[in-house]
Design an enzyme around this catalytic site. Structure first.
Site: not given
Ligand SMILES: *Cc1c(COP(=O)(O)O)cnc(C)c1O
Length: 453
Positions: A102
């Site tokens: 993210k």
């Molecule tokens: C947020 C997250 C996900 C999921 O991603 P989305 O965009 O919500 O589908 C998967 N793995 C990790 C480590 C995350 O932080």
């Protein structure tokens, strides 16, 4: 709507999600040459993002914001790629300040907000919900900035200790952590309700950084191009994506819409498999959330799925609205078999339980010496399961650093995954958060008391 209004608004006034009016068409050959010549993630990022931001920013300013966004990453390549098998590659998206993918989008979104607000001398309040990783990434992107407060709701006791501490130990007066007595979907619903309460959201000049914010999806399109050009020189690949709120894999679809050849998406879920059931049956049905070793995917409502639905239903907003209204009212919607067949041309899915997740962490360690985190392992398991159906490389997105989920890694391999040096000391720092019940009024009152003086 202009890009910069969409950036600040997050969610549309009717509760829907924004998408570009049309997808810019990018030139594969040009981008391939750029990657070969510059070997720079940042140069590629500017080139891809630029057409989406028409009119908001000068190109030289964008280049600078992109440089600043990725300066805090602890890998020069930003997204390094490792081959772990004949046909399986791992794209490491976790080299940002909070060790999860993210950061890649949120570091840029923080810069874009700042740029936009500096121009108008507004002050805003960013409100977001997190199942663990969004919150810390958003806080890192917004901390200590003059033009904004940031309020993050997380489900009390349902994130990992590292995840919680990455949010609650940030000592910055513009950062406010709320622990909700409930699950992630409760947190997300509270944020949505606050957005839709116009009087409240105008009072605090509310803005969002959840993956419902279009600018995040946009920033994530870049690494699909980057990895596919590096792995396969732009020839067709599959992507396997550990998914929860569907923002990450939808960005892959965005890359495809802008001209990147992608033969298939594998949507990997943990045992909260609402997405997997949808791709198998055509019915989207929310059930109760159960905790797993991959908590960032413990979700039963995948907000960004709405965006894909809109595209697959030929951008028919009426139809999307009808289905989503059914879903809100009854927790269920079903598409017809022809639409399901349309989905199946590009989409497949898998559901991976905790037991298999641990087995894969152990297996990959044995075979390659690499430690992978449980979210990544859900994806890698799905990619291995679907190996027989494939004639091209598959790129698995590694969404978190193994040290972010050390217990699972330890159970699977006996090895303690070390935190990178910039996070040492995290377990000793003082925490700061407020526990509030799952109640809209109580949350709003708390926020007003912090923001309006
Ligand atoms: C947020 C997250 C996900 C999921 O991603 P989305 O965009 O919500 O589908 C998967 N793995 C990790 C480590 C995350 O932080």
């Amino acid at each position: 709507m202009s890009f910069s209004d969409v950036l600040l608004q997050g969610l549309a006034p009717d509760g829907g999600l924004y998408l570009p009016e049309s997808w810019p068409q990018l030139h594969l050959e040009k981008l391939k040459n750029l990657v070969k010549k510059e070997k720079s993630y940042q140069a590629l990022a500017s080139e891809i993002i630029w057409p989406f931001m028409a009119g908001m920013i000068k190109r030289a300013d964008l280049d600078e914001l992109v440089e600043r966004s990725y300066a805090s990453f602890n890998s020069e390549e930003i997204v390094p790629i490792k081959r772990i098998d004949d046909s399986i590659w791992l794209a490491e998206l976790f080299h940002g300040p909070t060790l999860a993918f993210k950061d890649i989008a949120l570091q840029l979104v923080g810069q874009l907000f700042d740029y936009r607000l500096a121009k108008s001398s507004e002050r805003i309040t960013i409100v977001g919900a997190t199942s663990g990783d969004t919150g810390s990434a958003a806080i890192e992107a917004c901390r200590d900035r003059d033009a904004m407060d940031i309020v993050i709701l997380h489900p009390h006791g349902k994130t990992s200790e590292i995840q919680r501490r990455q949010m609650t130990t940030v000592a910055s007066s513009n950062v406010h952590n709320i622990a909700i007595d409930g699950n992630f979907d409760d947190c997300q619903n509270l944020v949505k309700a606050m957005f839709l309460d116009v009087e409240f959201s105008e009072k605090i000049k509310m803005s969002g950084v959840n993956s419902i914010n279009w600018a995040r999806v946009m920033a994530q399109i870049v690494y699909y191009w980057w990895t596919s050009i590096n792995v396969a020189d732009g020839e067709a690949v599959e992507f396997c994506v550990p998914s929860g709120n569907f923002g990450n894999v939808f960005a892959g679809f965005g890359a495809h819409q802008t001209g990147l050849p992608i033969s298939r998406f594998i949507v990997a879920s943990n045992s909260n498999n609402v997405l997997d059931r949808f791709f198998r049956t055509g019915s989207m049905e929310a059930r109760t959330v159960s905790p797993t070793l991959s908590p960032s995917m413990d979700i039963q409502i995948s907000s960004n799925f709405e965006r894909l639905l809109f595209e697959v239903l030929d951008r028919n907003g009426e139809k999307v609205n009808l289905l989503l209204r059914q879903f809100r009212e009854s927790g269920l919607f079903t598409i017809d078999t022809r639409t399901l067949d349309d989905f199946k041309e590009k989409w497949t899915s898998a559901c991976v339980n905790d037991h298999k997740t641990l087995e894969t962490i152990a297996y990959i360690y044995q075979e390659t010496g690499e430690l992978i985190d449980p979210h990544t392992a859900v994806g890698v398991t799905a990619a291995i399961e679907k190996q027989d159906e494939r004639s091209c490389p598959v790129i698995c997105l590694a969404t978190a650093h193994p040290s972010k989920f050390p217990e699972a890694v330890q159970v699977a391999t006996g090895i303690q995954a070390e935190l990178p040096t910039n996070l040492e000391g995290l377990l000793e720092k003082e925490e700061n958060f407020t526990v509030i019940q799952n109640d809209l009024n109580a949350v709003q009152e708390f926020i007003l008391s912090k923001i309006i003086d």
